[in-house]
Scaffold this active site. Sequence first.
Site, PDB file in Angstrom:
ATOM      1  N   ASP A 115      39.048  40.023  40.270  1.00 58.77           N
ATOM      2  CA  ASP A 115      37.785  40.760  40.351  1.00 58.77           C
ATOM      3  C   ASP A 115      36.594  39.781  40.360  1.00 58.77           C
ATOM      4  O   ASP A 115      36.574  38.814  39.582  1.00 58.77           O
ATOM      5  CB  ASP A 115      37.683  41.676  39.115  1.00 58.77           C
TER       6      ASP A 115
ATOM      7  N   GLU B  35      54.200  27.406  38.809  1.00 58.78           N
ATOM      8  CA  GLU B  35      55.207  27.122  37.766  1.00 58.78           C
ATOM      9  C   GLU B  35      56.260  28.223  37.704  1.00 58.78           C
ATOM     10  O   GLU B  35      57.333  28.041  37.168  1.00 58.78           O
ATOM     11  CB  GLU B  35      54.528  27.064  36.394  1.00 58.78           C
TER      12      GLU B  35
HETATM   13  C1  NOJ Z   1      34.547  44.918  41.609  1.00 56.39           C
HETATM   14  C2  NOJ Z   1      35.365  46.145  41.369  1.00 56.39           C
HETATM   15  O1  NOJ Z   1      36.102  46.436  42.533  1.00 56.39           O
HETATM   16  C3  NOJ Z   1      34.409  47.237  40.997  1.00 56.39           C
HETATM   17  O2  NOJ Z   1      35.022  48.496  40.972  1.00 56.39           O
HETATM   18  C4  NOJ Z   1      33.795  46.890  39.667  1.00 56.39           C
HETATM   19  O3  NOJ Z   1      32.830  47.870  39.338  1.00 56.39           O
HETATM   20  C5  NOJ Z   1      33.121  45.528  39.717  1.00 56.39           C
HETATM   21  N1  NOJ Z   1      33.928  44.528  40.365  1.00 56.39           N
HETATM   22  C6  NOJ Z   1      32.826  45.028  38.338  1.00 56.39           C
HETATM   23  O4  NOJ Z   1      34.002  44.659  37.696  1.00 56.39           O
END
Ligand code: NOJ
Length: 555
Positions: free
Chosen positions: A243, A286
């Site tokens: 993310d 790993e």
């Molecule tokens: C990207 C994620 O796909 C989204 O849903 C989220 O709100 C933001 N990152 C923050 O984590």
Amino acid sequence: MSRISGPRQGGSVETARFDIAVRLAWDWNVPINSSRPWWQHSVCYQIYVRSFADGNGDGVGDVAGIEQRLPYLADLGIDSVWITPFYTSPQLDHGYDVSDYRDVDPLFGSLADFDSMLGRAHALDIRVIVDLVPNHTSSEHPWFTAALASAPGSRERERYVFRDGSGRGGAKPPNNWRSIFGGPAWTRVDGGHVDDDGPGQWYLHLFDASQPDLNWWNPEVGDEFESILRFWLDRGVDGFRIDVAHGLYKPNDLVDKKRGDRAPMPMWDQPEVHEVYRRWHKILEEYDGQRMAVAEAWTDTPESMARYIRADELQQAFNFHWLSAKWSAAAFRDVVTETLAAVSLVDATATWVLSNHDVVRHVTRYGGGDKGLARAKAAVLMMLGLPGSAYIYQGEELGLEQVAVLPEHREDPTYFRSGEVGRDGCRVPIPWSGSEPPYGFGPGDAQPWLPQPAEWKDLTVEAQEADPDSTLHFYRKVLATRREVTTGISDEVTVLGSAPGTLALRRGDALVCIINCGSRPAKVPAEAGRLVISSGPMHGNGTLPPDTAAWFATA
Ligand code: NOJ
């Protein structure tokens, strides 16, 4: 790996950028590697956990629900699933606000449920990718509660980005950064720690105030995430979706963002993030079984996207330029040629995607209704003919559209911070069966956490199973055909000269994929060969109707 060459005849207008793309593609003679890692040409199905399937009947999707529906996914013909965050969380951004990275939120089940689902997925030959959220934690994470209870400058505060405010008495935010969800990217700590009797420092949150950004300059943060990676790798996961992969490092001087849309964004895509992925690459290596990670990195150009998938970094990076392209053969051509050129520079493969839980569903983006659906099917057929891997988002195989969610039902923090409609409309729970909500979402009659529209009665999995012309059958057929005709074929792509409004690509010497984004039927190039599959009815006389794509076998 992926290679690109230009049109063999001058039929279509090629841009200067395309010429550059061709010049950059130098690896013409790379042999086709039949033992390529699984993720290079896989199709991954994105599961938005709270909206996929409800195993316990509380109206919220969960891990047990995923396990029950795995046979459906195996029949669909995907290779892997990416499951959005199911970790312990106050759910203020539906799990992207994690308070315990090593446990399953009771809303979604338990670690035992996860292990059971993982084992069943593997038994069905489905790999499992989990979501890792390293840019920020939840404000309920023990690190953040400790930071609030500690003094400025303390070890606890150093895990996050705390700063004194600017202006008189520090009453203004430290800089002018804005949250992606709307409003300032800073919140002031009220009081702060035990000995503090006044308003305190500010902390950075590029998303919701409940998602404080971590301080990646602090080695303790990196160590913690390496340990979290190992925790899930030891449990047997096949990979991670990272993310906000482009966000971890913020320049220490926290320089103001300059005004203007095209001004550089100091909080994104800093060079230091790549060192993190080099370390993670080593950890993934790993482990046996070709573990991998895919970057969610919204970068400016295909070249900056490709930096995340250099040989010693991550394995995949979503190609959001493909997702953002408008319905136009020229736009699709530019993205394909620029992407393939960029990934070939780093000897990697592309990762294509049209929809996810953050964007308007692509049937709706392409105009909605029958036209939107025809275009969506054409775009996915084109996408699945391209070299590389692809992600499909739950419900796109049913042709679902964006839902107009009423304000009283909205849960997306974007709506609360900005007043904009937000992302709930692409997150409405999947209709499985029956003629009215909850459409078999769970075992009982509990209504799902977001209301499902009445029109979905004709779009349930059950209804589409019974209709051989349904979108679901189309996806199954495309995925089966892809396996059959693209396994092991060359990644070399040639742009063919083709009628205006169309894009025709030849993959090696095996497959020709054509899409017609124009408003008139278009002649199929003579060299296309035998029709293999089309996204809609074909005209008998060698023409491709508007809003349609088709694959042809050249052999
Ligand atoms: C990207 C994620 O796909 C989204 O849903 C989220 O709100 C933001 N990152 C923050 O984590």
